[in-house]
Design an enzyme around this catalytic site. Structure first.
Site, PDB file in Angstrom:
ATOM      1  N   SER A 116      -9.659  12.884  19.109  1.00 54.74           N
ATOM      2  CA  SER A 116      -9.055  13.835  20.049  1.00 54.74           C
ATOM      3  C   SER A 116      -8.918  15.220  19.428  1.00 54.74           C
ATOM      4  CB  SER A 116      -7.705  13.313  20.546  1.00 54.74           C
ATOM      5  OG  SER A 116      -6.858  13.051  19.447  1.00 54.74           O
ATOM      6  N   ALA A 145      -6.866  24.418  12.267  1.00 59.32           N
ATOM      7  CA  ALA A 145      -7.833  25.514  12.102  1.00 59.32           C
ATOM      8  C   ALA A 145      -7.107  26.852  12.180  1.00 59.32           C
ATOM      9  CB  ALA A 145      -8.926  25.426  13.156  1.00 59.32           C
ATOM     10  N   GLY A 169     -10.550  30.921  13.182  1.00 62.24           N
ATOM     11  CA  GLY A 169     -10.961  31.100  14.563  1.00 62.24           C
ATOM     12  C   GLY A 169     -12.363  30.607  14.873  1.00 62.24           C
ATOM     13  N   GLU A 208     -14.760  36.949   8.279  1.00 59.13           N
ATOM     14  CA  GLU A 208     -14.640  35.951   7.213  1.00 59.13           C
ATOM     15  C   GLU A 208     -15.897  35.988   6.361  1.00 59.13           C
ATOM     16  OE1 GLU A 208     -13.374  32.047   8.614  1.00 59.13           O
ATOM     17  OE2 GLU A 208     -12.212  33.003  10.187  1.00 59.13           O
ATOM     18  N   ASP A 243     -14.461   8.141   9.132  1.00 59.26           N
ATOM     19  CA  ASP A 243     -14.649   6.846   9.829  1.00 59.26           C
ATOM     20  C   ASP A 243     -15.928   6.810  10.665  1.00 59.26           C
ATOM     21  OD1 ASP A 243     -12.148   6.496   8.762  1.00 59.26           O
ATOM     22  OD2 ASP A 243     -11.089   6.298  10.661  1.00 59.26           O
ATOM     23  N   HIS A 265     -13.350  24.956   0.229  1.00 61.48           N
ATOM     24  CA  HIS A 265     -12.820  26.260   0.656  1.00 61.48           C
ATOM     25  C   HIS A 265     -12.294  26.958  -0.592  1.00 61.48           C
ATOM     26  CE1 HIS A 265     -10.649  29.393   2.738  1.00 61.48           C
ATOM     27  NE2 HIS A 265     -11.123  28.965   3.894  1.00 61.48           N
ATOM     28  N   ARG A 281     -19.080  31.131   1.337  1.00 56.23           N
ATOM     29  CA  ARG A 281     -18.060  30.296   0.707  1.00 56.23           C
ATOM     30  C   ARG A 281     -18.501  29.566  -0.551  1.00 56.23           C
ATOM     31  NH1 ARG A 281     -14.955  27.347   5.561  1.00 56.23           N
ATOM     32  NH2 ARG A 281     -14.103  29.364   6.160  1.00 56.23           N
ATOM     33  N   HIS A 326     -13.035  20.859   1.964  1.00 56.73           N
ATOM     34  CA  HIS A 326     -12.629  21.443   3.248  1.00 56.73           C
ATOM     35  C   HIS A 326     -13.467  20.958   4.417  1.00 56.73           C
ATOM     36  CE1 HIS A 326     -10.987  24.511   5.893  1.00 56.73           C
ATOM     37  NE2 HIS A 326     -12.201  24.968   6.169  1.00 56.73           N
ATOM     38  N   GLU A 386     -17.555  17.703  13.643  1.00 55.69           N
ATOM     39  CA  GLU A 386     -17.770  17.675  12.183  1.00 55.69           C
ATOM     40  C   GLU A 386     -18.445  16.382  11.722  1.00 55.69           C
ATOM     41  OE1 GLU A 386     -14.405  19.098   9.941  1.00 55.69           O
ATOM     42  OE2 GLU A 386     -15.238  18.366   8.058  1.00 55.69           O
ATOM     43  N   ARG A 397     -21.880  25.737   5.419  1.00 57.88           N
ATOM     44  CA  ARG A 397     -21.501  26.232   6.752  1.00 57.88           C
ATOM     45  C   ARG A 397     -20.970  27.669   6.695  1.00 57.88           C
ATOM     46  NH1 ARG A 397     -16.354  26.057   9.684  1.00 57.88           N
ATOM     47  NH2 ARG A 397     -15.511  25.235   7.739  1.00 57.88           N
ATOM     48  N   SER A 434     -17.720  25.993  12.940  1.00 54.79           N
ATOM     49  CA  SER A 434     -17.507  24.576  13.253  1.00 54.79           C
ATOM     50  C   SER A 434     -16.930  24.396  14.660  1.00 54.79           C
ATOM     51  CB  SER A 434     -16.562  23.958  12.228  1.00 54.79           C
ATOM     52  OG  SER A 434     -16.176  22.692  12.653  1.00 54.79           O
TER      53      SER A 434
HETATM   54  P1  FAD Z   1     -11.176  16.636  14.302  1.00 56.12           P
HETATM   55  O1  FAD Z   1     -10.531  17.815  14.869  1.00 56.12           O
HETATM   56  O2  FAD Z   1     -10.931  16.359  12.864  1.00 56.12           O
HETATM   57  O3  FAD Z   1     -10.742  15.378  15.153  1.00 56.12           O
HETATM   58  C1  FAD Z   1     -11.061  14.084  14.734  1.00 56.12           C
HETATM   59  C2  FAD Z   1     -10.309  13.109  15.602  1.00 56.12           C
HETATM   60  O4  FAD Z   1     -10.799  11.793  15.400  1.00 56.12           O
HETATM   61  C3  FAD Z   1      -8.825  13.034  15.314  1.00 56.12           C
HETATM   62  O5  FAD Z   1      -8.157  12.939  16.531  1.00 56.12           O
HETATM   63  C4  FAD Z   1      -8.681  11.729  14.535  1.00 56.12           C
HETATM   64  O6  FAD Z   1      -7.415  11.135  14.598  1.00 56.12           O
HETATM   65  C5  FAD Z   1      -9.723  10.890  15.230  1.00 56.12           C
HETATM   66  N1  FAD Z   1     -10.231   9.747  14.468  1.00 56.12           N
HETATM   67  C6  FAD Z   1     -10.833   9.753  13.257  1.00 56.12           C
HETATM   68  N2  FAD Z   1     -11.203   8.499  12.918  1.00 56.12           N
HETATM   69  C7  FAD Z   1     -10.834   7.697  13.947  1.00 56.12           C
HETATM   70  C8  FAD Z   1     -10.933   6.303  14.197  1.00 56.12           C
HETATM   71  N3  FAD Z   1     -11.482   5.456  13.313  1.00 56.12           N
HETATM   72  N4  FAD Z   1     -10.440   5.807  15.361  1.00 56.12           N
HETATM   73  C9  FAD Z   1      -9.845   6.628  16.266  1.00 56.12           C
HETATM   74  N5  FAD Z   1      -9.715   7.959  16.069  1.00 56.12           N
HETATM   75  C10 FAD Z   1     -10.209   8.478  14.929  1.00 56.12           C
HETATM   76  N6  FAD Z   1     -13.392  25.601  11.589  1.00 56.12           N
HETATM   77  C11 FAD Z   1     -13.655  26.729  12.272  1.00 56.12           C
HETATM   78  O7  FAD Z   1     -14.697  26.838  12.931  1.00 56.12           O
HETATM   79  N7  FAD Z   1     -12.741  27.744  12.270  1.00 56.12           N
HETATM   80  C12 FAD Z   1     -11.576  27.687  11.582  1.00 56.12           C
HETATM   81  O8  FAD Z   1     -10.779  28.601  11.619  1.00 56.12           O
HETATM   82  C13 FAD Z   1     -11.305  26.511  10.827  1.00 56.12           C
HETATM   83  N8  FAD Z   1     -10.168  26.417  10.085  1.00 56.12           N
HETATM   84  C14 FAD Z   1      -9.897  25.234   9.470  1.00 56.12           C
HETATM   85  C15 FAD Z   1      -8.685  25.103   8.781  1.00 56.12           C
HETATM   86  C16 FAD Z   1      -8.353  23.891   8.206  1.00 56.12           C
HETATM   87  C17 FAD Z   1      -7.044  23.742   7.465  1.00 56.12           C
HETATM   88  C18 FAD Z   1      -9.235  22.795   8.299  1.00 56.12           C
HETATM   89  C19 FAD Z   1      -8.877  21.486   7.684  1.00 56.12           C
HETATM   90  C20 FAD Z   1     -10.449  22.937   8.951  1.00 56.12           C
HETATM   91  C21 FAD Z   1     -10.789  24.153   9.529  1.00 56.12           C
HETATM   92  N9  FAD Z   1     -11.990  24.320  10.211  1.00 56.12           N
HETATM   93  C22 FAD Z   1     -12.249  25.472  10.883  1.00 56.12           C
HETATM   94  C23 FAD Z   1     -12.874  23.186  10.432  1.00 56.12           C
HETATM   95  C24 FAD Z   1     -12.608  22.647  11.840  1.00 56.12           C
HETATM   96  O9  FAD Z   1     -11.232  22.687  12.100  1.00 56.12           O
HETATM   97  C25 FAD Z   1     -13.090  21.236  12.002  1.00 56.12           C
HETATM   98  O10 FAD Z   1     -14.392  21.101  11.519  1.00 56.12           O
HETATM   99  C26 FAD Z   1     -13.075  20.861  13.480  1.00 56.12           C
HETATM  100  O11 FAD Z   1     -11.790  21.070  14.001  1.00 56.12           O
HETATM  101  C27 FAD Z   1     -13.498  19.435  13.644  1.00 56.12           C
HETATM  102  O12 FAD Z   1     -13.288  19.071  14.983  1.00 56.12           O
HETATM  103  P2  FAD Z   1     -13.663  17.598  15.441  1.00 56.12           P
HETATM  104  O13 FAD Z   1     -13.246  17.487  16.840  1.00 56.12           O
HETATM  105  O14 FAD Z   1     -15.047  17.322  15.058  1.00 56.12           O
HETATM  106  O15 FAD Z   1     -12.751  16.668  14.505  1.00 56.12           O
HETATM  107  C1  SIN Z   2     -10.392  29.716   7.402  1.00 62.38           C
HETATM  108  O1  SIN Z   2      -9.589  30.159   8.221  1.00 62.38           O
HETATM  109  O2  SIN Z   2     -10.588  30.219   6.294  1.00 62.38           O
HETATM  110  C2  SIN Z   2     -11.163  28.488   7.760  1.00 62.38           C
HETATM  111  C3  SIN Z   2     -12.307  28.845   8.593  1.00 62.38           C
HETATM  112  C4  SIN Z   2     -13.322  27.759   8.588  1.00 62.38           C
HETATM  113  O3  SIN Z   2     -13.199  26.755   7.901  1.00 62.38           O
HETATM  114  O4  SIN Z   2     -14.315  27.936   9.295  1.00 62.38           O
END
Ligand code: FAD
Ligand code: SIN
Length: 530
Positions: free
Chosen positions: A12, A46, A49, A114, A217, A238, A284, A345, A369, A380, A385
């Protein structure tokens, strides 16, 4: 208990919620499974942005070029171009859901900058972009009658016809088993299509900016289902996580450097000019390696990030979360330098998909991701992302619609209930937690920013021992989320090391002392369970 849907989405975060919304809008019944509470995800944290072309002074070619340069020759240019050019339309849909990006005094978007970007192009909601996205998407999902959201449901394994029929006939997805964590029971979810949106695997390293859910997972599940996994050696560190003795690594957004922050070594010298012409805003991988090198030279456990030349009112307004978090730790970022270190990261590799989020297994999709589309290459570009997730959810949903319509014509096989082997000594659960620590430390010590073949081989032996222990000893335990995660983390660690050992060059995030040069032809590393 057995439940049936048109589509099961696992996760989610931005990818899973966007995917589910798109499908529900066309009348499909969708189950979203998430292993903790609904907002808990990488997305929620995140900061910087979404990178997207919105300004008149920007253009797609420039965003494409920056992505290709950051990716160090390994991006798929067609994929990059398509994702970048779909961006504005998909981001507009987020705005239509009520997401309100920060604007400047003129009313125009306040575009952030960035590392690796040659232009200001990042839409943000102060330094809490992810939280705002998660809120907007969850609100929309809550309004959607075709979506059922299951919190605290842990997806264990994808079910395929090959598994059920012991390899006979064409292989396709029929659903999955999931642990209802609160009721400690494994349920069956049937559907012709499963979307993995489980995020990355930062938890495979001891120090990470990622929350606890990031245990790879989906990558492990896809691998066990026989699907190709690609480029797992490219784990992005990061450059600037807040250094703390506790081991927690709160992110100090790259956007802080976008607003002028300078990295300084233990002697207080600004050092990035000596490493790259873009200095503190270099891609990065380059900045993280430079910090690693400065820390090794000085023996200091961190370097400094200096934004003290900006005034306090500006910093409090632009970076409220970072300002407050540091303040609580006694650091006034307007007056004090911030101690920072690199931390794991982002997982650039993952489940191989095409531009329709399709994996090579019929009915299995991967988005966000967890997937490897070819956008990120060997490193990246910052803030690409969130962009990739929204664009790929839209494209993937189109493919799922077509697939489900045809898959529904053939009957679904019946799925046997999960057989719980029962038991498990409670004392042994302490050992599971020790194994977690051992794995994460091994990865940090031997598979980190700069690698050697010898260290990778040592890591492989240690990880192999842990894998054997899990398989021979603990696998007859009643299912337990920590054990399931450990199994997945071990599998992901093996994939990272296997891909790293395949790559006889240094490229992007994979720097290896034995092969310091880049090969002329860039190739993806690929692994598939035989
Ligand atoms: P996620 O948002 O990680 O969601 C994964 C979901 O899967 C979660 O709900 C989790 O509980 C669920 N899940 C996992 N395994 C299971 C399972 N076995 N069964 C059921 N549910 C499960 N990217 C940018 O582009 N810009 C940014 O500014 C940025 N800032 C960031 C800052 C931080 C601190 C971090 C950690 C990352 C940042 N990133 C950023 C990267 C970006 O946030 C992520 O790559 C992106 O949000 C991933 O989205 P997603 O939906 O693929 O996965
Ligand atoms: C950050 O805000 O530095 C994270 C951005 C990203 O991971 O894309």
């Amino acid at each position: 208990m057995t439940r049936s849907f048109d589509v099961i989405v696992v996760g989610s975060g931005i990818a899973g919620l966007s995917f589910a919304l798109k499908l529900a809008q066309t009348g499909h019944s969708v189950a979203i499974l998430t292993k903790k509470t609904r907002a808990e995800s990488n997305t929620n944290y995140a900061q910087g942005g979404i990178a997207v072309v919105t300004s008149k002074t920007d253009d797609f070619d420039s965003h494409v070029r920056d992505t290709l340069v950051a990716g160090d020759g390994l991006c798929n240019e067609k994929v990059v171009r398509e994702i970048v050019s779909d961006g504005p339309q998909r981001v507009k849909e987020l705005v239509d859901l009520g997401l309100s990006f920060s604007r400047g005094p003129s009313g125009a978007y306040d575009l952030g900058r960035e590392g690796g970007h040659t232009k200001r192009r990042i839409l943000h909601v102060k330094d809490m972009t992810g939280k705002a996205i998660e809120e907007a998407l969850l609100h929309a999902v809550g309004q959607e009658p075709n979506i059922s959201l299951f919190e605290h449901f842990f997806a264990i394994d994808v079910l395929t016809t090959a598994k059920l029929r012991k390899g006979r006939g064409p292989n396709r997805v029929v659903g999955l088993y999931a642990l209802d964590v609160r009721d400690e029971r494994v349920d069956t979810f049937c559907a012709p299509a499963v979307v993995l949106s489980t995020g990355g695997a930062g938890q495979v390293y001891l120090y990470t900016t990622n929350p606890d859910i990031a245990t790879g997972d989906g990558i492990a599940m896809a691998y066990r289902a026989g699907v190709e996994v690609r480029n797992m050696e490219f784990i992005q560190f990061h450059p600037t996580a807040l250094y703390s003795l506790s081991g927690a690594r709160f992110l100090i957004s790259e956007a802080v450097r976008g607003e002028g922050a300078i990295l300084r070594n233990a002697a207080g010298e600004a050092f990035m000019r000596g490493y790259h012409e873009m200095a503190d805003l270099a891609p990065r991988d380059i900045v993280a390696r430079a910090i690693d090198s400065e820390m090794k030279k000085s023996g200091s456990p961190h370097v400094w990030l200096d934004i003290t030349h900006r005034n306090e009112a500006f910093l409090r307004e632009r970076f409220p979360q970072i300002y407050q978090t540091c303040r609580k730790l006694g650091i006034n970022i307007a007056k004090d330098m911030i101690p920072v270190v690199p931390a794991a990261h982002y997982t650039c590799g993952g489940v191989a998909t095409n531009l329709s989020a399709e994996t090579e297994l019929d009915g299995l999709y991967a988005c966000g991701e967890v997937a490897c589309t070819g956008l990120h290459g060997a490193n990246r570009l910052a803030s690409n992302s969130l962009l990739e997730a929204v664009v790929m959810a839209h494209r993937g949903a189109e493919s799922v619609r077509r697939y489900v319509a045809s898959a529904k014509k053939s009957p679904m096989p019946s799925i046997p209930d999960w057989v719980d082997l029962g038991g498990g000594d409670v004392d042994e659960r302490v050992v599971i937690s020790h194994n977690w620590d051992e794995l994460r430390r091994t990865m940090w010590d031997y598979v980190s920013i700069v690698r050697t073949t010898k260290r990778l081989e040592r890591a492989r032996t240690r990880i192999g021992n842990l894998a054997k222990e899990i398989h021979d000893y603990y696998w007859n335990f009643s299912v337990d989320p920590r054990l399931l995660e450990l199994r997945n983390l071990i599998e992901v660690a093996e994939l990272v090391v296997t891909c790293a050992l395949q790559r006889h060059e240094s490229r992007g995030l994979h720097a290896i002392a034995d092969y310091p040069r880049k090969l002329k032809v860039a190739r993806d590393s690929r692994v598939r369970r035989s």
